[in-house]
Design a protein around this motif. Structure first.
Motif, short mmCIF file in Angstrom:
data_model
loop_
_atom_site.label_atom_id
_atom_site.label_comp_id
_atom_site.label_asym_id
_atom_site.label_seq_id
_atom_site.Cartn_x
_atom_site.Cartn_y
_atom_site.Cartn_z
N GLU A 19 -36.91 19.11 35.68
CA GLU A 19 -37.55 17.81 35.77
C GLU A 19 -37.31 17.21 37.14
OE1 GLU A 19 -37.06 16.16 31.22
OE2 GLU A 19 -35.48 15.70 32.66
N VAL A 20 -38.35 16.55 37.65
CA VAL A 20 -38.23 15.73 38.85
C VAL A 20 -38.64 14.33 38.41
CG1 VAL A 20 -38.99 15.32 41.20
CG2 VAL A 20 -38.77 17.68 40.36
N ILE A 21 -37.71 13.41 38.50
CA ILE A 21 -37.94 12.04 38.04
C ILE A 21 -37.90 11.10 39.23
CG2 ILE A 21 -37.03 10.17 36.60
CD1 ILE A 21 -35.76 12.42 34.85
N TYR A 22 -38.92 10.25 39.32
CA TYR A 22 -38.97 9.21 40.35
C TYR A 22 -38.77 7.88 39.65
CZ TYR A 22 -41.15 5.91 43.63
OH TYR A 22 -41.41 4.83 44.45
N MET A 23 -37.77 7.14 40.09
CA MET A 23 -37.50 5.83 39.50
C MET A 23 -37.38 4.77 40.60
SD MET A 23 -33.49 6.15 38.35
CE MET A 23 -33.25 4.41 38.05
N GLU A 34 -28.86 2.57 42.72
CA GLU A 34 -29.11 3.97 43.07
C GLU A 34 -29.26 4.81 41.79
OE1 GLU A 34 -26.55 2.13 44.21
OE2 GLU A 34 -26.32 2.40 46.36
N PRO A 35 -30.03 5.89 41.86
CA PRO A 35 -30.34 6.64 40.64
C PRO A 35 -29.15 7.34 39.98
CG PRO A 35 -31.14 7.82 42.57
CD PRO A 35 -30.68 6.48 43.04
N TRP A 36 -28.09 7.60 40.71
CA TRP A 36 -26.95 8.32 40.11
C TRP A 36 -26.16 7.46 39.14
CZ3 TRP A 36 -27.73 8.25 45.42
CH2 TRP A 36 -27.06 7.25 46.13
N TRP A 37 -26.38 6.17 39.11
CA TRP A 37 -25.64 5.32 38.17
C TRP A 37 -26.14 5.49 36.75
CZ3 TRP A 37 -21.18 4.06 39.69
CH2 TRP A 37 -20.93 3.79 41.04
N LEU A 38 -27.41 5.71 36.57
CA LEU A 38 -27.98 5.93 35.23
C LEU A 38 -27.42 4.95 34.19
CD1 LEU A 38 -28.10 9.84 35.05
CD2 LEU A 38 -29.95 8.27 35.63
N PHE A 39 -27.49 3.67 34.53
CA PHE A 39 -27.04 2.64 33.59
C PHE A 39 -27.84 2.70 32.31
CE2 PHE A 39 -25.95 0.37 37.70
CZ PHE A 39 -24.58 0.52 37.56
N GLU A 40 -27.29 2.13 31.25
CA GLU A 40 -28.00 2.08 29.97
C GLU A 40 -29.38 1.47 30.19
OE1 GLU A 40 -27.54 0.02 25.61
OE2 GLU A 40 -25.73 0.39 26.78
N GLY A 41 -30.39 2.12 29.64
CA GLY A 41 -31.76 1.65 29.79
C GLY A 41 -32.43 2.08 31.09
N TRP A 42 -31.79 2.98 31.83
CA TRP A 42 -32.34 3.40 33.13
C TRP A 42 -33.75 3.99 32.99
CZ3 TRP A 42 -33.86 8.32 34.46
CH2 TRP A 42 -33.49 9.34 33.59
N GLU A 43 -34.07 4.53 31.81
CA GLU A 43 -35.36 5.16 31.60
C GLU A 43 -36.53 4.19 31.79
OE1 GLU A 43 -32.82 5.28 29.41
OE2 GLU A 43 -32.39 7.38 28.98
N GLN A 44 -36.29 2.90 31.60
CA GLN A 44 -37.37 1.92 31.76
C GLN A 44 -37.81 1.80 33.22
OE1 GLN A 44 -36.25 -2.09 30.67
NE2 GLN A 44 -34.29 -1.93 31.71
N TYR A 45 -37.02 2.31 34.14
CA TYR A 45 -37.35 2.24 35.56
C TYR A 45 -38.04 3.49 36.08
CZ TYR A 45 -34.37 -1.84 35.36
OH TYR A 45 -33.84 -3.06 35.02
N TYR A 91 -34.19 0.28 45.23
CA TYR A 91 -34.03 1.70 45.58
C TYR A 91 -35.13 2.52 44.91
CZ TYR A 91 -29.39 0.30 47.08
OH TYR A 91 -28.36 -0.32 47.72
N HIS A 92 -35.62 3.48 45.66
CA HIS A 92 -36.56 4.47 45.15
C HIS A 92 -35.74 5.74 44.98
CE1 HIS A 92 -40.18 2.03 45.98
NE2 HIS A 92 -39.34 1.46 46.83
N GLY A 93 -35.60 6.18 43.75
CA GLY A 93 -34.72 7.30 43.47
C GLY A 93 -35.44 8.53 42.96
N LEU A 94 -34.94 9.68 43.36
CA LEU A 94 -35.39 10.95 42.82
C LEU A 94 -34.22 11.60 42.10
CD1 LEU A 94 -37.59 12.64 45.58
CD2 LEU A 94 -38.33 11.58 43.46
N ILE A 95 -34.52 12.18 40.95
CA ILE A 95 -33.50 12.87 40.17
C ILE A 95 -33.99 14.29 39.89
CG2 ILE A 95 -32.25 12.93 37.97
CD1 ILE A 95 -32.73 9.87 37.80
N TRP A 96 -33.14 15.27 40.17
CA TRP A 96 -33.40 16.67 39.84
C TRP A 96 -32.60 16.98 38.59
CZ3 TRP A 96 -36.25 20.87 40.80
CH2 TRP A 96 -35.73 22.12 40.44
N ASN A 97 -33.28 17.41 37.54
CA ASN A 97 -32.61 17.67 36.28
C ASN A 97 -33.01 19.05 35.75
OD1 ASN A 97 -31.04 17.15 34.00
ND2 ASN A 97 -32.76 16.27 32.90
N GLU A 98 -32.02 19.88 35.47
CA GLU A 98 -32.26 21.18 34.85
C GLU A 98 -31.81 21.08 33.39
OE1 GLU A 98 -30.80 24.64 36.95
OE2 GLU A 98 -30.82 23.50 38.82
#
Length: 95
Positions: A3-7, A12-23, A83-90
């Motif tokens: 997965e490549v996620i843009y938020m 910053e994207p590494w914090w992944l606070f609760e509810g981060w998916e809404q961003y 912040y504009h964040g990218l997340i690489w997820n395997e």
């Protein structure tokens, strides 16, 4: 699966606070690692052209920002950096 996620958020994207998916602005899922990495590389190049600042963490998270892009926080009575964040997820595929 890859997965490549843009938020876009006020952290910053590494914090992944609760509810981060809404961003999440965009989420792309790939079965092929080479295709996923190619897409990630193109998104990184795109964001590097737009934003002057960048920070990377663990080669899985990238944050991009411009000091001019802020939002006002009513509860803290201050401006927050956007912040504009990218997340690489395997993810492991289960059969």
């Amino acid at each position: 699966m890859y997965e490549v996620i843009y938020m876009k958020a006020d952290y910053e994207p590494w914090w992944l606070f609760e509810g981060w998916e809404q961003y999440i602005v965009e989420k792309h899922v790939f079965e092929n690692e080479a295709e996923a990495k190619s897409f990630l590389d193109s998104k990184l190049m795109e964001l590097r052209k737009i934003f002057p600042k960048e920070k990377n963490k663990d080669e899985k998270y990238w944050a991009f920002w411009s000091e001019k892009e802020v939002c006002f926080c009513d509860s803290c009575d201050d401006d927050l950096q956007i912040y504009h964040g990218l997340i690489w997820n395997e993810t492991q595929q289960t059969i």
